[in-house]
Motif scaffolding. Structure first.
Motif, PDB file in Angstrom:
ATOM      1  N   ILE A  71    -120.557  61.420  11.584  1.00 14.23           N
ATOM      2  CA  ILE A  71    -121.099  61.076  12.908  1.00 14.23           C
ATOM      3  C   ILE A  71    -121.847  62.272  13.483  1.00 14.23           C
ATOM      4  CG2 ILE A  71    -120.469  60.415  15.270  1.00 14.23           C
ATOM      5  CD1 ILE A  71    -117.866  59.150  13.908  1.00 14.23           C
ATOM      6  N   ILE A  72    -123.094  62.035  13.911  1.00 16.93           N
ATOM      7  CA  ILE A  72    -123.865  63.071  14.608  1.00 16.93           C
ATOM      8  C   ILE A  72    -123.956  62.698  16.085  1.00 16.93           C
ATOM      9  CG2 ILE A  72    -126.151  64.113  14.936  1.00 16.93           C
ATOM     10  CD1 ILE A  72    -126.610  64.088  11.991  1.00 16.93           C
ATOM     11  N   LEU A  73    -123.726  63.683  16.928  1.00 17.45           N
ATOM     12  CA  LEU A  73    -123.913  63.513  18.383  1.00 17.45           C
ATOM     13  C   LEU A  73    -124.908  64.548  18.863  1.00 17.45           C
ATOM     14  CD1 LEU A  73    -120.486  63.346  17.841  1.00 17.45           C
ATOM     15  CD2 LEU A  73    -120.801  62.167  20.021  1.00 17.45           C
ATOM     16  N   SER A  74    -125.769  64.129  19.767  1.00 14.71           N
ATOM     17  CA  SER A  74    -126.769  65.052  20.297  1.00 14.71           C
ATOM     18  C   SER A  74    -126.933  64.851  21.791  1.00 14.71           C
ATOM     19  CB  SER A  74    -128.114  64.828  19.603  1.00 14.71           C
ATOM     20  OG  SER A  74    -129.064  65.745  20.090  1.00 14.71           O
ATOM     21  N   GLY A  75    -126.861  65.943  22.524  1.00 19.19           N
ATOM     22  CA  GLY A  75    -127.062  65.890  23.968  1.00 19.19           C
ATOM     23  C   GLY A  75    -126.845  67.271  24.516  1.00 19.19           C
ATOM     24  N   GLY A  76    -127.599  67.660  25.510  1.00 20.29           N
ATOM     25  CA  GLY A  76    -127.383  69.002  26.040  1.00 20.29           C
ATOM     26  C   GLY A  76    -128.382  69.402  27.081  1.00 20.29           C
TER      27      GLY A  76
END
Length: 369
Positions: free
Chosen positions: A9-14
């Protein structure tokens, strides 16, 4: 409900805590359901996620990406190069990691990553925290499989058949803060029986709120108030001197937010989407000072949704000098008003948001697009 497959699982946010903490909350819930899953975060290489995500126990890779400035600057001239670099690196990350699903919570780094994932037909989901979406999520809306939102009316921006209203994913530990009050006050070395004001300006800080608190420290002292003041990374050097003042504690950042909320009797806060969602769950009386420098003035809209239900107080930045002392002193002397605001705001909490978002991720993992 789930199988034993080892998911990747890849998560991206920032960029800000408002994008990072939802991603971490989603990852934590996924991890509790799939203990063998492998996680990778992708962020912007010079932003706060590069520090906060490893602190939460996850691996992160950084892209060379930033937003477009409104005026012509060197950063703007670099934007095409940054975008190409980020798309290439995002493609490389996806090819090497081979994710089963890619999740975006907003911020510039999630744009290239979810764009590449969607083009490769990898299941994708974005989570939009605000009543007015950021540019990255607006662009991604047409391409991703699912869009989890916290407000009504977002079919103006996204395809209606992809939208699921879940609320915003929040840090664990906020549901039971009523049981932590004594422990929290001791943790911060606060005096029991004295009103505690918690001041929040977001992870980077809010200049106008900091100016207000600096100018009102004497006034707050006359109100028998002790202050936990999170002034933010950008302003800590300027304001840390006030930590030497009696009954005032100044922090760059608060890692123990559950204790900070538990210790507080009254909260002053910006009205970003995640702050509003957290404060609904916390159930304390809040004075919102919305940032006027956001798209479509959405912080004012976020705050007014609560004010209209007698669940919070709002003071606009331009009215602070005229109204703050009057509104604050009226609230501090009325335990009845404090109780009413706390009760009303708590009734607006969407407490199952993280679970509901992860339910949608599981559907994607199981091929139910």
């Amino acid at each position: 409900m789930t199988n034993n497959k080892t998911y990747k699982i890849i998560l991206s946010g920032g960029g800000t805590g408002g994008h990072i903490y939802p991603a971490i909350a989603i990852a934590n819930e996924l991890k509790s359901r799939f203990p063998d899953a492998e996680f990778l975060f992708v962020g912007a290489q010079d932003r706060m996620e590069m520090e906060k995500v490893p602190q939460a126990g996850y691996k992160i890779k950084g892209l060379w990406i930033s937003g477009i400035q409104r005026k012509l600057t060197m950063k703007n001239l670099m934007f095409p190069f940054k975008l190409i670099s980020s798309l290439l690196k995002a493609r490389r990350i996806i090819n090497e990691f081979k994710p089963d699903v890619v999740i975006g919570t907003g911020g510039f780094a999630s744009g290239p990553l979810l764009n590449i994932a969607a083009s490769k037909k990898i299941p994708t989901l974005i989570q939009e925290q605000n009543s007015y979406p950021g540019i990255t999520n607006k662009l991604l809306g047409k391409k991703v499989n699912r869009i989890c939102v916290a407000y009504d009316g977002l079919e103006r921006f996204f395809p209606k058949d992809k939208i699921i209203k879940t609320g915003n994913p929040l840090r664990k530990g906020l549901l039971d803060i009523d049981t932590k009050t004594v422990e929290a006050k001791d943790f911060f070395n606060l005096k029991h029986g004295k009103h505690t004001l918690l001041v929040l300006g977001g992870s980077l800080g809010a200049r106008r709120i900091n100016q207000l608190i600096e100018s009102k420290l004497d006034f707050l002292s006359t109100q028998n108030v002790q202050v936990i003041w999170q002034c933010g990374k950008l302003y800590y050097q300027q304001y840390k001197i006030y930590g030497n003042t009696k009954n005032v504690q100044v922090y760059e950042f608060l890692n123990n937010m559950d204790f900070a909320y538990a210790a507080a009797d009254i909260v002053i806060s910006r009205a970003g989407a995640i702050s509003v969602s957290e404060l609904c769950m916390v159930g304390k009386p809040v004075i919102f000072i919305p940032s006027p420098n956001v798209a479509e003035d959405h912080q004012t809209k976020n705050a007014m949704a609560l004010v209209d239900k007698d669940a919070a107080i709002i003071i606009k930045e331009e009215d602070l000098d005229a109204d703050f002392e009057n509104k604050f002193s009226q609230l501090i002397v009325s335990s009845e008003k404090q109780k009413q605001l706390g009760k009303n705001i708590k009734e607006l909490a969407l407490v199952n948001a993280t679970n509901e978002i992860v339910d949608e991720v599981v559907k994607l993992l199981e091929g139910k697009k």
